[in-house]
Design an enzyme around this catalytic site. Structure first.
Site, PDB file in Angstrom:
ATOM      1  N   ASP A 163      -6.964   4.573  -4.657  1.00  0.00           N
ATOM      2  CA  ASP A 163      -7.656   4.433  -3.362  1.00  0.00           C
ATOM      3  C   ASP A 163      -8.274   5.813  -3.110  1.00  0.00           C
ATOM      4  OD1 ASP A 163      -7.975   2.572  -0.902  1.00  0.00           O
ATOM      5  OD2 ASP A 163      -7.316   4.429   0.038  1.00  0.00           O
TER       6      ASP A 163
ATOM      7  N   LYS B 225       0.862  -1.187   0.000  1.00  0.00           N
ATOM      8  CA  LYS B 225       0.000   0.000   0.000  1.00  0.00           C
ATOM      9  C   LYS B 225       0.895   1.232   0.000  1.00  0.00           C
ATOM     10  CE  LYS B 225      -4.349   1.308   0.196  1.00  0.00           C
ATOM     11  NZ  LYS B 225      -5.580   0.670  -0.341  1.00  0.00           N
TER      12      LYS B 225
HETATM   13  P1  NDP Z   1     -12.906   8.177  -3.061  1.00  0.00           P
HETATM   14  O1  NDP Z   1     -11.829   9.151  -2.823  1.00  0.00           O
HETATM   15  O2  NDP Z   1     -13.442   7.979  -4.433  1.00  0.00           O
HETATM   16  O3  NDP Z   1     -14.151   8.488  -2.108  1.00  0.00           O
HETATM   17  C1  NDP Z   1     -14.017   8.522  -0.726  1.00  0.00           C
HETATM   18  C2  NDP Z   1     -15.349   8.933  -0.133  1.00  0.00           C
HETATM   19  O4  NDP Z   1     -15.291   8.807   1.286  1.00  0.00           O
HETATM   20  C3  NDP Z   1     -15.710  10.351  -0.421  1.00  0.00           C
HETATM   21  O5  NDP Z   1     -17.100  10.483  -0.479  1.00  0.00           O
HETATM   22  C4  NDP Z   1     -15.120  11.079   0.798  1.00  0.00           C
HETATM   23  O6  NDP Z   1     -15.735  12.323   1.069  1.00  0.00           O
HETATM   24  C5  NDP Z   1     -15.442  10.095   1.893  1.00  0.00           C
HETATM   25  N1  NDP Z   1     -14.474  10.253   2.989  1.00  0.00           N
HETATM   26  C6  NDP Z   1     -13.117  10.200   2.897  1.00  0.00           C
HETATM   27  N2  NDP Z   1     -12.547  10.418   4.100  1.00  0.00           N
HETATM   28  C7  NDP Z   1     -13.568  10.648   4.945  1.00  0.00           C
HETATM   29  C8  NDP Z   1     -13.645  10.930   6.326  1.00  0.00           C
HETATM   30  N3  NDP Z   1     -12.535  11.062   7.083  1.00  0.00           N
HETATM   31  N4  NDP Z   1     -14.876  11.067   6.866  1.00  0.00           N
HETATM   32  C9  NDP Z   1     -15.994  10.914   6.105  1.00  0.00           C
HETATM   33  N5  NDP Z   1     -15.991  10.644   4.796  1.00  0.00           N
HETATM   34  C10 NDP Z   1     -14.796  10.514   4.235  1.00  0.00           C
HETATM   35  O7  NDP Z   1     -12.360   6.782  -2.464  1.00  0.00           O
HETATM   36  P2  NDP Z   1     -12.855   5.311  -2.748  1.00  0.00           P
HETATM   37  O8  NDP Z   1     -14.320   5.277  -2.966  1.00  0.00           O
HETATM   38  O9  NDP Z   1     -11.947   4.710  -3.736  1.00  0.00           O
HETATM   39  O10 NDP Z   1     -12.502   4.605  -1.347  1.00  0.00           O
HETATM   40  C11 NDP Z   1     -13.430   4.538  -0.266  1.00  0.00           C
HETATM   41  C12 NDP Z   1     -13.014   3.441   0.679  1.00  0.00           C
HETATM   42  O11 NDP Z   1     -12.983   2.191  -0.025  1.00  0.00           O
HETATM   43  C13 NDP Z   1     -11.614   3.584   1.303  1.00  0.00           C
HETATM   44  O12 NDP Z   1     -11.618   3.039   2.605  1.00  0.00           O
HETATM   45  C14 NDP Z   1     -10.760   2.705   0.402  1.00  0.00           C
HETATM   46  O13 NDP Z   1      -9.595   2.247   1.054  1.00  0.00           O
HETATM   47  C15 NDP Z   1     -11.723   1.573   0.127  1.00  0.00           C
HETATM   48  N6  NDP Z   1     -11.410   0.764  -1.043  1.00  0.00           N
HETATM   49  C16 NDP Z   1     -11.359   1.329  -2.293  1.00  0.00           C
HETATM   50  C17 NDP Z   1     -11.089   0.533  -3.392  1.00  0.00           C
HETATM   51  C18 NDP Z   1     -11.127   1.074  -4.771  1.00  0.00           C
HETATM   52  O14 NDP Z   1     -11.071   0.261  -5.706  1.00  0.00           O
HETATM   53  N7  NDP Z   1     -11.248   2.361  -4.991  1.00  0.00           N
HETATM   54  C19 NDP Z   1     -10.789  -0.895  -3.241  1.00  0.00           C
HETATM   55  C20 NDP Z   1     -10.960  -1.397  -1.904  1.00  0.00           C
HETATM   56  C21 NDP Z   1     -11.229  -0.576  -0.859  1.00  0.00           C
HETATM   57  P3  NDP Z   1     -14.946  13.683   0.711  1.00  0.00           P
HETATM   58  O15 NDP Z   1     -15.051  13.807  -0.793  1.00  0.00           O
HETATM   59  O16 NDP Z   1     -15.683  14.721   1.435  1.00  0.00           O
HETATM   60  O17 NDP Z   1     -13.532  13.499   1.186  1.00  0.00           O
END
Ligand code: NDP
Length: 448
Positions: A169, A129
Site C-alpha cells: 500500500d 489491513k
Molecule cells: P505510493 O506510496 O506508491 O504512492 C502514494 C502517492 O500519494 C505518492 O505520490 C505520495 O506522495 C502521495 N501521498 C501520500 N500521502 C499523501 C498526502 N498525505 N498528501 C498528498 N499526497 C500524498 O502508494 P500507492 O500508489 O500504492 O497508493 C495510493 C493510494 O491507493 C492509497 O490510498 C492506497 O491505499 C490506494 N490503493 C493502493 C493499492 C495498490 O495496489 N498499491 C490498491 C488499492 C488502493 P509522497 O511521495 O510525497 O508521499
C-alpha cells in the site's frame, strides 16, 4: 447525512463511542451504513442475526513494537499494526501501509473498506489491513531492510498463506515486500504465498504492479461506455505519483485519454501537452525524488506547491490516486464548474462525503474506491492462486482476467444500485453488492 433507520443510527453511535478519536473509521462506517438502510429495511434479519453489530467489530487487532537500528547506530522504535477484520468469505487480505500518519483508526478504516472491496471482486478473500507509522522516505536501503525484518519478525506470528496474506500500500512497494518475504521465509522455513506483490523471480504475478491503476481505468471506461462515451480524447487529471497513479496514467493514455497533471505530497505538475510517463517513472521509481524534478525533463510544464490546487485544472476525467480525504467540497465544486464528466477513486476514500454529494447531485459519474480500485487486490488473489498451483500466467492472461473482474464489479455495483432504487449511485451499489455476500456467509456460519 444522518441515518434514518433507528437500529443503524444506534449502531453508529456505538461505533463512535467504542472507537474514540478515529474519525476516518467513523466516516467509512457511516457511508456503508447509509447505503445499507434500504437493505436492512427489506431484510431485517441482517439486524436480528447480529450481522451488523459483528461487521463493525474487527475479529482481531494486533499492535506491536517495531525496534530497529538506524545508520547512526541509534535505536528507533515504531508501531506496527495488523487488523484482521472479517474472514467470512476467505483468508484476510489487504495491504500494509508505511506512513507517519498511520495509527489504529487509519488501519481500521482501511480494513473495514477492504471487506466489501474484496467481496466485490467475486474472489474468496476476507478483509484485513496493516502497517506502521514508519516513514520510508529519506531512509537508506539498509534502514528500510532492518525495519522490514523487525516488522515481519512480529507479524509472522499471525499471517499465513491460508490465514492472512498482506500486500503493499502507501510506502510499501516491491522493495519492502522483498525484504519482508525474505525474513518470513527465514523465520518459518517455508516457501508459500504469504505476501503478494512479490518480485517476478520469487513468486510474483505479472501485471500485479500495474493492476490497481489499470483496473481503475477499466472501471472508468465501463462507466463511460454505459453512457455511450469513452476515454478517447478526454483530458485527465490524476493526483499522486506512486504505484496507482503511474499505472493509471499509462492505461488512461493507452485508452486514448491525455493525462495532464500528477502530484506528490509537496505539490503538483501541469503539462498541457500530456505527461511524459518515462520521466515520471525515472524520478519516482528509480531515483525516488520529488515530482518537481519533472521540470528538468519538460521545461514547459509548470510546478505548483501544495496539493489541492490540482483539482482546479480543467479536465473531463479526474482520478484521485494519492490518499484519504484529499478531494474536498471546494475541489469537487471546482471540478464540476470546469465540466468534469467522471471521477473514479484510485486511492482509498480520497473524496470527502461532501465532495461525493457534489458529484452525485451534479450528475457526474462517480466510481467509489471499493469498486474502482479493487483491481489491485483482485490481482493479488490471482497471485495467490498461481502460488498455490505453482505456476505463472502470462501478462496477457492476468490482464485479461483483471479486465473481466473489473467489468464484473461494475455490473454488480450498477445492478445492486438499480435493484434498491438508486440508479447510477455506484457508492450505494458497491456497498450493497459487497455486503450481501459477506452478510450471507456470516449468517450461515452462526454467531462467531
Ligand atoms: P505510493 O506510496 O506508491 O504512492 C502514494 C502517492 O500519494 C505518492 O505520490 C505520495 O506522495 C502521495 N501521498 C501520500 N500521502 C499523501 C498526502 N498525505 N498528501 C498528498 N499526497 C500524498 O502508494 P500507492 O500508489 O500504492 O497508493 C495510493 C493510494 O491507493 C492509497 O490510498 C492506497 O491505499 C490506494 N490503493 C493502493 C493499492 C495498490 O495496489 N498499491 C490498491 C488499492 C488502493 P509522497 O511521495 O510525497 O508521499
Amino acid at each position: 447525512m444522518s441515518l434514518k433507520n433507528k437500529d443503524l443510527a444506534e449502531l453508529m453511535d456505538k461505533v463512535v463511542k467504542r472507537n474514540p478519536g478515529e474519525p476516518e473509521f467513523h466516516q467509512a462506517v457511516q457511508e456503508v451504513l447509509e447505503s445499507l438502510e434500504p437493505v436492512v429495511e427489506k431484510y431485517p434479519e441482517y439486524l436480528t442475526s447480529g450481522v451488523m453489530d459483528r461487521l463493525v467489530e474487527p475479529e482481531r487487532i494486533l499492535k506491536f513494537r517495531v525496534p530497529w537500528v538506524d545508520d547512526n547506530g541509534k535505536v528507533q522504535v515504531n508501531r506496527g499494526f495488523r487488523i484482521q477484520f472479517n474472514s467470512a468469505i476467505g483468508p484476510y487480505k489487504g495491504g500494509l501501509r508505511f506512513h507517519p500518519s498511520v495509527y489504529e483508526g487509519i488501519i481500521k478504516f482501511l480494513g473495514f473498506e477492504q471487506i466489501f472491496k474484496n467481496s466485490l471482486t467475486g474472489l474468496p478473500i476476507g478483509g484485513g489491513k496493516g502497517g506502521s507509522d514508519f516513514d520510508p522516505k529519506g531512509k537508506s536501503d539498509g534502514e528500510v531492510m532492518r525495519f522490514c525484518q523487525s516488522f515481519m519478525t512480529e507479524l509472522q506470528r499471525v499471517i499465513g498463506a491460508d490465514t492472512d496474506v498482506p500486500a503493499g500500500d502507501i510506502g510499501v512497494g516491491g522493495r519492502e515486500i522483498g525484504y519482508m518475504y525474505g525474513q518470513y521465509k527465514r523465520l518459518r522455513n517455508e516457501y508459500t504465498g504469504v505476501l503478494t506483490g512479490k518480485g517476478l523471480t520469487y513468486g510474483g504475478s505479472l501485471a500485479r504492479t500495474e493492476a490497481t491503476g489499470y483496473g481503475l481505468c477499466y472501471f472508468t471506461e465501463e462507466m463511460l461506455q454505459d453512457k455511450g462515451d469513452s476515454f478517447k480524447g478526454k483530458t485527465v487529471v490524476i493526483s499522486g505519483s506512486g504505484n496507482v497513479a503511474i499505472y493509471a496514467t499509462q492505461k488512461a493514455t493507452q485508452l486514448g485519454g491525455k493525462v495532464v497533471a500528477l502530484s506528490d505530497s509537496n505539490g503538483y505538475i501541469h503539462d498541457p501537452e500530456g505527461i511524459d510517463l518515462d520521466a515520471v517513472k525515472q524520478i519516482k521509481e528509480v531515483e525516488r525524488k520529488r515530482i518537481k524534478e519533472y521540470l528538468n525533463y519538460r521545461p514547459n510544464a509548470t510546478y505548483t506547491e501544495g496539493c489541492k490546487g490540482i483539482w482546479t485544472i480543467p479536465c473531463d476525467v479526474a482520478l484521485p490516486c494519492a490518499t484519504q480525504n484529499e478531494l474536498d467540497e471546494a475541489s469537487a465544486k471546482a471540478l464540476v464548474a470546469n465540466g468534469v464528466k467522471a471521477v473514479a477513486e484510485g486511492a482509498n476514500m480520497p473524496s470527502t462525503p461532501e465532495a461525493i454529494e457534489v458529484f452525485q447531485s451534479n450528475g457526474v459519474l462517480f466510481g467509489p474506491a471499493k469498486a474502482a480500485n479493487a483491481g489491485g487486490v483482485a490481482t493479488s488473489a490471482l497471485e495467490m492462486t498461481q502460488n498455490s498451483m505453482r505456476l505463472s500466467w502470462t501478462f496477457e492472461e492476468v490482464d485479461q482476467k483483471l479486465h473481466d473482474i473489473m467489468k464484473g464489479i461494475y455490473k454488480n455495483a450498477r445492478d445492486a444500485a438499480k435493484e434498491f432504487g438508486m440508479e447510477d449511485n455506484f457508492v450505494a451499489g458497491a456497498n450493497i453488492a459487497g455486503f450481501l455476500k459477506v452478510a450471507d456467509a456470516m449468517k450461515a456460519q452462526g454467531v462467531v
